[in-house]
Design a protein around this motif. Structure first.
Motif, PDB file in Angstrom:
ATOM      1  N   LEU A   1      -7.735  -3.090   9.500  1.00 47.85           N
ATOM      2  CA  LEU A   1      -7.704  -4.143   8.482  1.00 47.85           C
ATOM      3  C   LEU A   1      -8.823  -5.155   8.667  1.00 47.85           C
TER       4      LEU A   1
ATOM      5  N   PRO B   1      -9.726  -4.180   3.998  1.00 45.96           N
ATOM      6  CA  PRO B   1      -9.179  -4.872   2.827  1.00 45.96           C
ATOM      7  C   PRO B   1      -9.630  -4.272   1.494  1.00 45.96           C
TER       8      PRO B   1
ATOM      9  N   ARG C   1      -7.002  -2.647  -1.246  1.00 51.10           N
ATOM     10  CA  ARG C   1      -6.979  -3.070  -2.646  1.00 51.10           C
ATOM     11  C   ARG C   1      -7.024  -1.866  -3.589  1.00 51.10           C
TER      12      ARG C   1
ATOM     13  N   HIS D   1      -3.993 -10.146  11.850  1.00 51.15           N
ATOM     14  CA  HIS D   1      -4.269  -9.743  10.475  1.00 51.15           C
ATOM     15  C   HIS D   1      -3.000  -9.550   9.646  1.00 51.15           C
TER      16      HIS D   1
ATOM     17  N   PHE E   1      -1.814  -9.805   5.109  1.00 51.30           N
ATOM     18  CA  PHE E   1      -1.610  -8.544   4.388  1.00 51.30           C
ATOM     19  C   PHE E   1      -0.150  -8.353   3.992  1.00 51.30           C
TER      20      PHE E   1
ATOM     21  N   ARG F   1       0.305 -10.087   0.743  1.00 53.75           N
ATOM     22  CA  ARG F   1      -0.465  -9.464  -0.337  1.00 53.75           C
ATOM     23  C   ARG F   1       0.120  -8.122  -0.752  1.00 53.75           C
TER      24      ARG F   1
END
Length: 321
Positions: A8, A13, A17, A35, A39, A42
């Motif tokens: 990550l 990232p 996505r 990290h 995440f 998200r």
């Protein structure tokens, strides 16, 4: 399709996505738990873990995406294949030709996808370049040369050949379709001992075609350019251009002058084809999912990746010599 991502950091990232949009992103893995919090918020549908083995143990997980530092790629890709998972692994998948051959054989034996993350191959501009070469519009291809330079990012764990050259090398080999019979590299480690910041590479192929790469993160100009010289036409791919990504030049040698023995040149139109603006990474991720779904030639994609690692191996041997 259920996908897990390991790594990550810098590139992870972007992959997260895209796969969250195209598939079901069910696992995210990184040994740095710092990290995880960002995440988790998200991607609430994905499980976060620092344990790669936990991810691989999920029987419903179909594919694994590896975006960790280069020296770890081989071991992580091998574990995923042994666990029966399809694998997209960032470039290069291995740092030795023998290791890459082992991964290719393992994927073939288990009928799994092993796809190297050669992003530039999915760039619409490079696809147009490939189309022009394969159609014969350029005539016989004589040589290819590339410039990939900038001031930074200065790497300390991989040299300019392995960090930058792998991009252009994957395209050169795709255009030529041959393993080089000669691979020579020269470079210098000006900033970090043992890590070449500037590298010049020469490749010669069985057909007589040649290629050259200038690679550097110690340069005043940011360049991402590739030139293909054919007998009939020449074409330039310039990724720094916003609107002229690909330019086709109808020019070349024409005939020798009877009086002086000198070559006359032929100059015609300049053509700027329209290039799709689709994100190359989105196209790459979709290509991986298509391979997993049974579309395309799995073995060819893995073998193409092996060709790149073999060439890198030869260039590295020359560089160290």
């Amino acid at each position: 399709m259920r996908v897990g991502l390991v790594g990550l950091g810098y590139w992870g990232p972007n992959l997260a996505r895209n796969f969250d949009h195209l598939a079901e992103l069910t696992w995210l893995c990184d040994t740095d738990e710092g990290h995880h919090a960002a995440f988790a918020s998200r991607y609430p549908g994905a499980q976060l873990t620092a344990d790669y083995g936990e991810l691989l143990a999920d029987p419903e997980l179909e594919a694994v995406v590896v975006a960790t530092p280069v020296p770890t790629h081989y071991a992580l890709a091998k574990q995923a294949l042994e666990a029966g998972k399809h694998v997209l692994v960032e470039k290069p998948p291995a740092m030795k030709a023998a290791e890459m051959d082992e991964l290719v054989a393992l994927a073939a034996e288990r009928d799994l996808v092993l796809m190297p993350g050669h992003l530039l191959l999915y760039h619409p501009g490079v696809r147009k370049l490939k189309e022009l070469v394969d159609s014969g519009e350029l005539g016989e291809v004589l040589c290819v040369y590339t410039n990939r330079q900038n001031l930074g990012i200065v790497r300390t764990n991989e040299n300019a050949l392995w960090s930058l050259g792998v991009h252009d090398l994957s395209v050169i080999l795709s255009l030529v379709g041959e393993d080089p019979v000669e691979a020579v590299a020269h470079g210098r480690d000006f900033l970090t001992g043992g890590v070449e910041d500037v590298v010049f590479c020469y490749l010669r192929f069985p057909s007589g075609k040649i290629a050259h790469m200038h690679l550097s993160w110690l340069d005043p100009h940011k360049m991402r350019k590739m030139t293909v010289v054919g007998r009939e036409k020449m074409v330039v791919f310039d990724d720094m251009e916003l609107e002229r990504k690909v330019t086709v030049y109808e020019k070349g040698p024409w005939k020798q002058s009877a009086g002086y023995g000198e070559w006359q040149t032929r100059t015609g139109d300049i053509h700027i084809p329209k290039i799709d603006t689709a994100e190359p990474l989105r196209l790459e991720c979709q290509a991986f999912l298509d391979l997993v779904a049974g579309e395309g030639d799995r073995r060819a994609v893995a073998e193409d990746g092996a060709m790149v690692v073999r060439a890198l191996d030869k260039l590295t041997e020359s560089l160290r010599g």
